[in-house]
Design a protein around this motif. Structure first.
Motif, PDB file in Angstrom:
ATOM      1  N   UNK A 164      54.597  56.290-110.386  1.00  0.00           N
ATOM      2  CA  UNK A 164      53.091  56.938-110.489  1.00  0.00           C
ATOM      3  C   UNK A 164      52.623  57.214-111.749  1.00  0.00           C
ATOM      4  N   UNK A 165      53.583  57.960-112.468  1.00  0.00           N
ATOM      5  CA  UNK A 165      53.185  58.412-113.890  1.00  0.00           C
ATOM      6  C   UNK A 165      52.849  57.240-114.856  1.00  0.00           C
ATOM      7  N   UNK A 166      54.127  56.514-114.859  1.00  0.00           N
ATOM      8  CA  UNK A 166      54.215  55.433-116.020  1.00  0.00           C
ATOM      9  C   UNK A 166      52.945  54.737-115.625  1.00  0.00           C
ATOM     10  N   UNK A 167      52.517  54.318-114.501  1.00  0.00           N
ATOM     11  CA  UNK A 167      51.321  53.333-114.341  1.00  0.00           C
ATOM     12  C   UNK A 167      50.081  53.959-114.102  1.00  0.00           C
ATOM     13  N   UNK A 168      50.121  55.380-113.453  1.00  0.00           N
ATOM     14  CA  UNK A 168      48.881  56.058-113.251  1.00  0.00           C
ATOM     15  C   UNK A 168      48.187  56.323-114.572  1.00  0.00           C
ATOM     16  N   UNK A 169      48.971  56.650-115.303  1.00  0.00           N
ATOM     17  CA  UNK A 169      48.249  57.073-116.699  1.00  0.00           C
ATOM     18  C   UNK A 169      47.205  55.842-117.163  1.00  0.00           C
ATOM     19  N   UNK A 170      47.566  54.717-116.973  1.00  0.00           N
ATOM     20  CA  UNK A 170      46.871  53.556-117.389  1.00  0.00           C
ATOM     21  C   UNK A 170      45.495  53.294-116.610  1.00  0.00           C
ATOM     22  N   UNK A 171      45.725  53.815-115.400  1.00  0.00           N
ATOM     23  CA  UNK A 171      44.538  53.951-114.363  1.00  0.00           C
ATOM     24  C   UNK A 171      43.751  54.886-114.726  1.00  0.00           C
ATOM     25  N   UNK A 172      44.214  56.070-115.087  1.00  0.00           N
ATOM     26  CA  UNK A 172      43.545  57.322-115.401  1.00  0.00           C
ATOM     27  C   UNK A 172      42.569  56.806-116.834  1.00  0.00           C
ATOM     28  N   UNK A 173      43.415  56.360-117.728  1.00  0.00           N
ATOM     29  CA  UNK A 173      42.743  56.069-119.194  1.00  0.00           C
ATOM     30  C   UNK A 173      41.513  54.820-118.494  1.00  0.00           C
ATOM     31  N   UNK A 174      41.723  53.886-117.896  1.00  0.00           N
ATOM     32  CA  UNK A 174      40.672  53.066-117.554  1.00  0.00           C
ATOM     33  C   UNK A 174      39.635  53.729-116.832  1.00  0.00           C
ATOM     34  N   UNK A 175      39.477  54.473-115.920  1.00  0.00           N
ATOM     35  CA  UNK A 175      38.449  55.317-115.372  1.00  0.00           C
ATOM     36  C   UNK A 175      37.949  56.040-116.284  1.00  0.00           C
ATOM     37  N   UNK A 176      38.722  56.898-117.363  1.00  0.00           N
ATOM     38  CA  UNK A 176      37.963  57.675-118.211  1.00  0.00           C
ATOM     39  C   UNK A 176      37.155  56.979-119.586  1.00  0.00           C
ATOM     40  N   UNK A 177      37.906  55.900-119.872  1.00  0.00           N
ATOM     41  CA  UNK A 177      37.327  54.869-120.804  1.00  0.00           C
ATOM     42  C   UNK A 177      35.946  54.345-120.362  1.00  0.00           C
TER      43      UNK A 177
END
Length: 462
Positions: A164-177
């Motif tokens: 969840x966290x090792x992949x979730x960070x990229x999902x969160x980054x995508x949304x924020x970016x």
């Protein structure tokens, strides 16, 4: 393109060295109008479920302490702290809101718990940027889809990362970016920055430690921070996913080409499962099996002399440990199939009240857990189902197998069942969300695309 890239080829011979660039282009270019109706509807449903779970988890162990720490640090008031009110910097708000959402382990799950990482990041940055509801929803769907796709790209056995966290960070980054309106190049750099912050371990699950609920929060905060740094021109590796020392080479083995399959045409968000019980998903099939036997035969604790649960090695790793609440009673309850079955038999429910310390330490629970044996089926390679529960009772030996995860995307809860969960979560604990405010927030989620300025999303609610 670096010569150090890890070349992964599909059956047609195409390589995946451009994965990071293709994902970045997708995040930058997808328009709201391209979202399928099912994706939009699923986004609203998951947003509401995640907000409700966070409201119920705002006072869970670890949450008030983290809130006190970050509130004392202060900073520019950019985004709302759910359940508490007030605003903090977007990264801090994303951290806290993700922690609250994960605290009760009641949040939705796909290949990973994408929403509890992505929604707090997306909503915090949407408030900061005064984005429209459509802009927010597009970013949220993009991020949750990416995190779920990454989770679905795993090949081979899990190595113990908290995916969840090792992949979730990229999902969160995508949304924020996306909400920061970064271009394709800057988004790729944001992913490279996130790569340096990707972390998380199932050791927290196994030891039933409070840091389990912090790991999604680290990912949410890192996603916001990564995008903000990229917006300031900070550069990073451009091959975060496929590079020689990128995500797929250093972390969990996976096939990056699976991430690209149907990207922008179908959204994994639609396959997310809501949770029926506030426990690890690995206990849910066993719980449904137990409830079926208990209700069908009107079983009471004195009627049952022994219980056996048979589940997979992965399920056993996360919920099969002996019941020992001496460390963190609530986390123990969430990650113990023995406790879940004991609560089902004793109380005929596993609800939020049943993972509170007093309920977990009830001596009657301990007595039932001592009658429960856990058996590992080495041939069962699944993460969540099937599971079989057998009980030795006054009626003889009774057994039931549940083959599907309860409340799955294929068999979701009814409108009444989901409404009951949402209402219970928003209304839980001291200083619960008032019914009028609850109604307002639910209506805003349902009409999210009509909102012009997300900075006012919580106005009049908190």
């Amino acid at each position: 393109m670096s010569q150090n890239s890890a070349i992964v080829k599909n059956e047609a011979g195409a390589d995946a060295r451009s994965v990071s660039q293709r994902i970045a282009a997708h995040v930058a270019g997808l328009r709201h109008g391209a979202l399928p109706p099912g994706t939009v509807e699923a986004s609203r449903r998951l947003m509401l479920d995640t907000l409700a779970c966070a409201w119920a988890g705002r006072d869970a162990p670890g949450a008030p302490e983290a809130h006190g720490l970050l509130a004392a640090d202060g900073g520019t008031p950019e985004a709302t702290v759910w359940g508490y009110g007030g605003k903090l910097p977007a990264a801090s708000a994303a951290f806290l809101n993700s922690l609250f959402g994960a605290a009760l382990d009641y949040d939705a799950v796909n290949t990973v718990h994408a929403d509890v990482c992505v929604l707090p990041a997306a909503l915090a940055v949407a408030e900061r940027q005064r984005a429209s509801g459509k802009e927010f929803l597009t970013a949220y769907a993009l991020g949750a889809d990416l995190a779920s796709r990454l989770g679905g790209s795993i090949t081979g056995q899990h190595r113990g990362w908290f995916t969840t966290s090792i992949y979730g960070v990229f999902g969160a980054t995508a949304a924020a970016a996306r909400l920061l309106k970064l271009d394709e190049t800057a988004i790729a750099h944001a992913f490279g920055i996130a790569l340096s912050q990707a972390s998380g371990t199932q050791q927290a699950n196994i030891e039933q430690a409070l840091t389990k609920r912090l790991q999604s929060a680290f990912a949410a905060r890192a996603g916001v921070f990564s995008a903000l740094l990229a917006s300031r021109g900070v550069t990073a590796p451009r091959e975060a996913f496929e590079g020689r020392f990128g995500l797929f080479q250093l972390y969990q083995e996976g096939n990056p080409l699976k991430v690209l399959d149907g990207l922008g045409l179908s959204f994994a968000l639609e396959q997310t499962n809501l949770k029926k019980y506030p426990t690890c998903a690995c206990s849910h099939a066993a719980l449904d099996a137990a409830f079926a036997l208990i209700r069908e035969h009107d079983l009471k604790p004195e009627d049952v002399s022994a219980i056996e649960v048979v589940h997979s090695p992965l399920m056993h790793r996360l919920v099969g440990a002996p019941f020992d609440p001496s460390g963190n009673p609530q986390v123990t309850a969430q990650f113990s199939v023995r406790y879940a079955l004991a609560s089902a038999l004793l109380r005929r429910r596993v609800a939020i009240d049943d993972i509170q310390e007093a309920a977990v330490l009830d001596p009657a629970i301990r007595a039932i857990t001592e009658r429960i044996a856990v058996v590992v089926d080495e041939d069962n390679k699944s993460a969540r189902a099937p599971a079989t529960v057998s009980m030795q009772t006054r009626h003889g030996r009774l057994s039931r197998t549940v083959h599907e995860f309860p409340w799955s995307a294929e068999a979701p809860p009814s409108g009444e069942e989901l409404a009951a969960k949402i209402d219970a979560c928003f209304g839980y604990g001291g200083d619960a969300l008032a019914p009028a405010a609850r109604k307002t927030l639910i209506e805003r989620v349902r009409r999210i695309e009509d909102i012009d300025d997300m900075s006012a999303f919580f106005a009049g609610v908190l």
